[in-house]
Design an enzyme around this catalytic site. Sequence first.
Site, PDB file in Angstrom:
ATOM      1  N   SER A  15       3.764  32.167  53.403  1.00 34.90           N
ATOM      2  CA  SER A  15       3.597  31.392  54.488  1.00 34.90           C
ATOM      3  C   SER A  15       2.644  30.284  53.968  1.00 34.90           C
ATOM      4  CB  SER A  15       2.639  32.026  55.390  1.00 34.90           C
ATOM      5  OG  SER A  15       2.516  31.349  56.395  1.00 34.90           O
ATOM      6  N   SER A 150     -12.279  26.526  50.836  1.00 37.47           N
ATOM      7  CA  SER A 150     -12.208  25.934  52.440  1.00 37.47           C
ATOM      8  C   SER A 150     -13.249  24.816  52.486  1.00 37.47           C
ATOM      9  CB  SER A 150     -11.949  26.760  53.608  1.00 37.47           C
ATOM     10  OG  SER A 150     -12.441  26.044  54.818  1.00 37.47           O
ATOM     11  N   TYR A 163     -15.927  33.429  57.547  1.00 43.74           N
ATOM     12  CA  TYR A 163     -15.157  32.696  56.820  1.00 43.74           C
ATOM     13  C   TYR A 163     -15.920  31.976  55.751  1.00 43.74           C
ATOM     14  CZ  TYR A 163     -11.088  29.711  56.072  1.00 43.74           C
ATOM     15  OH  TYR A 163      -9.854  28.853  55.433  1.00 43.74           O
ATOM     16  N   LYS A 167     -15.714  31.903  51.615  1.00 46.00           N
ATOM     17  CA  LYS A 167     -15.196  30.606  50.866  1.00 46.00           C
ATOM     18  C   LYS A 167     -16.293  30.331  50.088  1.00 46.00           C
ATOM     19  CE  LYS A 167     -10.860  30.881  52.520  1.00 46.00           C
ATOM     20  NZ  LYS A 167      -9.839  31.203  51.698  1.00 46.00           N
TER      21      LYS A 167
HETATM   22  N1  LIG Z   1      -4.547  25.723  56.754  1.00 39.51           N
HETATM   23  C1  LIG Z   1      -5.736  25.155  56.694  1.00 39.51           C
HETATM   24  O1  LIG Z   1      -5.904  24.358  57.286  1.00 39.51           O
HETATM   25  C2  LIG Z   1      -6.704  25.854  55.515  1.00 39.51           C
HETATM   26  C3  LIG Z   1      -7.811  25.142  55.204  1.00 39.51           C
HETATM   27  C4  LIG Z   1      -8.597  25.530  54.403  1.00 39.51           C
HETATM   28  C5  LIG Z   1      -8.428  26.794  53.555  1.00 39.51           C
HETATM   29  N2  LIG Z   1      -7.289  27.393  53.800  1.00 39.51           N
HETATM   30  C6  LIG Z   1      -7.006  28.568  53.130  1.00 39.51           C
HETATM   31  O2  LIG Z   1      -5.836  28.354  52.327  1.00 39.51           O
HETATM   32  C7  LIG Z   1      -5.210  30.010  52.448  1.00 39.51           C
HETATM   33  C8  LIG Z   1      -3.827  29.848  52.756  1.00 39.51           C
HETATM   34  O3  LIG Z   1      -3.794  29.637  54.055  1.00 39.51           O
HETATM   35  P1  LIG Z   1      -2.378  29.115  55.048  1.00 39.51           P
HETATM   36  O4  LIG Z   1      -2.964  27.999  56.092  1.00 39.51           O
HETATM   37  O5  LIG Z   1      -1.257  28.848  54.155  1.00 39.51           O
HETATM   38  O6  LIG Z   1      -2.384  30.468  55.728  1.00 39.51           O
HETATM   39  P2  LIG Z   1      -1.062  31.353  56.416  1.00 39.51           P
HETATM   40  O7  LIG Z   1      -1.669  32.271  57.303  1.00 39.51           O
HETATM   41  O8  LIG Z   1       0.034  30.581  56.588  1.00 39.51           O
HETATM   42  O9  LIG Z   1      -0.907  32.230  54.987  1.00 39.51           O
HETATM   43  C9  LIG Z   1      -1.689  33.120  54.479  1.00 39.51           C
HETATM   44  C10 LIG Z   1      -0.913  34.096  54.031  1.00 39.51           C
HETATM   45  O10 LIG Z   1      -1.776  35.186  53.264  1.00 39.51           O
HETATM   46  C11 LIG Z   1      -1.212  36.362  53.664  1.00 39.51           C
HETATM   47  N3  LIG Z   1      -2.482  37.549  53.526  1.00 39.51           N
HETATM   48  C12 LIG Z   1      -3.255  37.782  54.370  1.00 39.51           C
HETATM   49  N4  LIG Z   1      -3.829  38.832  53.917  1.00 39.51           N
HETATM   50  C13 LIG Z   1      -3.445  39.326  52.959  1.00 39.51           C
HETATM   51  C14 LIG Z   1      -3.648  40.518  52.005  1.00 39.51           C
HETATM   52  N5  LIG Z   1      -4.664  41.418  52.258  1.00 39.51           N
HETATM   53  N6  LIG Z   1      -2.840  40.482  50.821  1.00 39.51           N
HETATM   54  C15 LIG Z   1      -1.809  39.822  50.783  1.00 39.51           C
HETATM   55  N7  LIG Z   1      -1.372  38.787  51.529  1.00 39.51           N
HETATM   56  C16 LIG Z   1      -2.240  38.512  52.614  1.00 39.51           C
HETATM   57  C17 LIG Z   1      -0.529  36.176  54.845  1.00 39.51           C
HETATM   58  O11 LIG Z   1       0.304  37.600  55.010  1.00 39.51           O
HETATM   59  C18 LIG Z   1       0.124  35.074  54.884  1.00 39.51           C
HETATM   60  O12 LIG Z   1       1.328  35.031  54.307  1.00 39.51           O
HETATM   61  C19 LIG Z   1      -6.289  30.847  53.038  1.00 39.51           C
HETATM   62  O13 LIG Z   1      -6.828  31.369  52.030  1.00 39.51           O
HETATM   63  C20 LIG Z   1      -6.876  29.663  53.770  1.00 39.51           C
HETATM   64  O14 LIG Z   1      -8.375  30.405  54.205  1.00 39.51           O
HETATM   65  C21 LIG Z   1      -6.332  26.922  54.611  1.00 39.51           C
END
Ligand SMILES: NC(=O)c1ccc[n+]([C@@H]2O[C@H](COP(=O)([O-])OP(=O)(O)OC[C@H]3O[C@@H](n4cnc5c(N)ncnc54)[C@H](O)[C@@H]3O)[C@@H](O)[C@H]2O)c1
Length: 257
Positions: A15, A150, A163, A167
């Site tokens: 994802s 993040s 969170y 991070k």
């Molecule tokens: N989207 C944003 O704005 C944003 C901003 C800053 C940081 N992030 C970080 O980027 C990363 C990806 O976020 P995203 O927005 O793509 O989220 P998302 O929810 O689209 O994808 C996260 C994925 O991690 C998987 N996951 C969760 N727990 C898990 C586990 N225990 N083992 C294996 N897989 C697991 C989920 O199944 C999912 O497919 C995260 O670490 C998030 O904190 C995202």
Amino acid sequence: MNIENKVAVVTGGASGLGRATSSALSKRGIKVVILDLNAEQGQTLMDEFGSDRACFITTDVTDEASVQNAFEKALEQFKRVDICINCAGIAPAKKVLNKESKAQALSAFSLAIQINLIGSFNVARVAAEKMALNTPDNNGERGVIINTASVAAYDGQMGQTAYAASKGGIVAMTLPMARDLASTGIRVNTIAPGIMGTPMLLAMPEKVQNALVENIQFPKRMGQPDEFASLCIHITQNAYINGETIRLDGAIRMPAR
Ligand SMILES: NC(=O)c1ccc[n+]([C@@H]2O[C@H](COP(=O)([O-])OP(=O)(O)OC[C@H]3O[C@@H](n4cnc5c(N)ncnc54)[C@H](O)[C@@H]3O)[C@@H](O)[C@H]2O)c1
């Protein structure tokens, strides 16, 4: 690193940021091993990429045996691991005290640390072990690890204690991990994204999304998952980026709420 014929492991690859990165790597001919809890979405991706170029392994990044097993399978299928990109994560929102002034459950805090911080370390340590088996390239390089933090690591908002702590831990471990692995020829870097247009963000109420975008300086929009993927590829190719956390955030500085 010359990315030709390389093998990447991407956690959270089913994802959002992980998915976009897996896709970008696959388009450049890199073999991709996707580790995620979401088997259904993982399988859909396999149908898209083709089983000769990618494999999906249902994995819980918090679980020692699950991660060990995933890397053994990755080696079995593609014989090596050169790149590891940690994207698996959750973004819980809970204030220290709830509306009735009762303390939040400790389990909510622990879960964020367990998945985001301990999960990233769990994967990175096993990735490093497998990368150490590689013959170094002409620059002495054996592998690259990229973690995802993040901007909340620096300016966590209300409700983001867990969170932000998870991070912040990822940012803090980047330099010592790069130092530990330097003699093995493995680089370690972290990306700290701002507001990115992924299912994690797009699941929030529109009002919340708009308020978040309001704080971005320029360009005034959410970051695109492809922009995260491009940075992963640049970090992989640029041998001089090491021990660093790079913000990818349109100059956002998060306010308290
Ligand atoms: N989207 C944003 O704005 C944003 C901003 C800053 C940081 N992030 C970080 O980027 C990363 C990806 O976020 P995203 O927005 O793509 O989220 P998302 O929810 O689209 O994808 C996260 C994925 O991690 C998987 N996951 C969760 N727990 C898990 C586990 N225990 N083992 C294996 N897989 C697991 C989920 O199944 C999912 O497919 C995260 O670490 C998030 O904190 C995202």
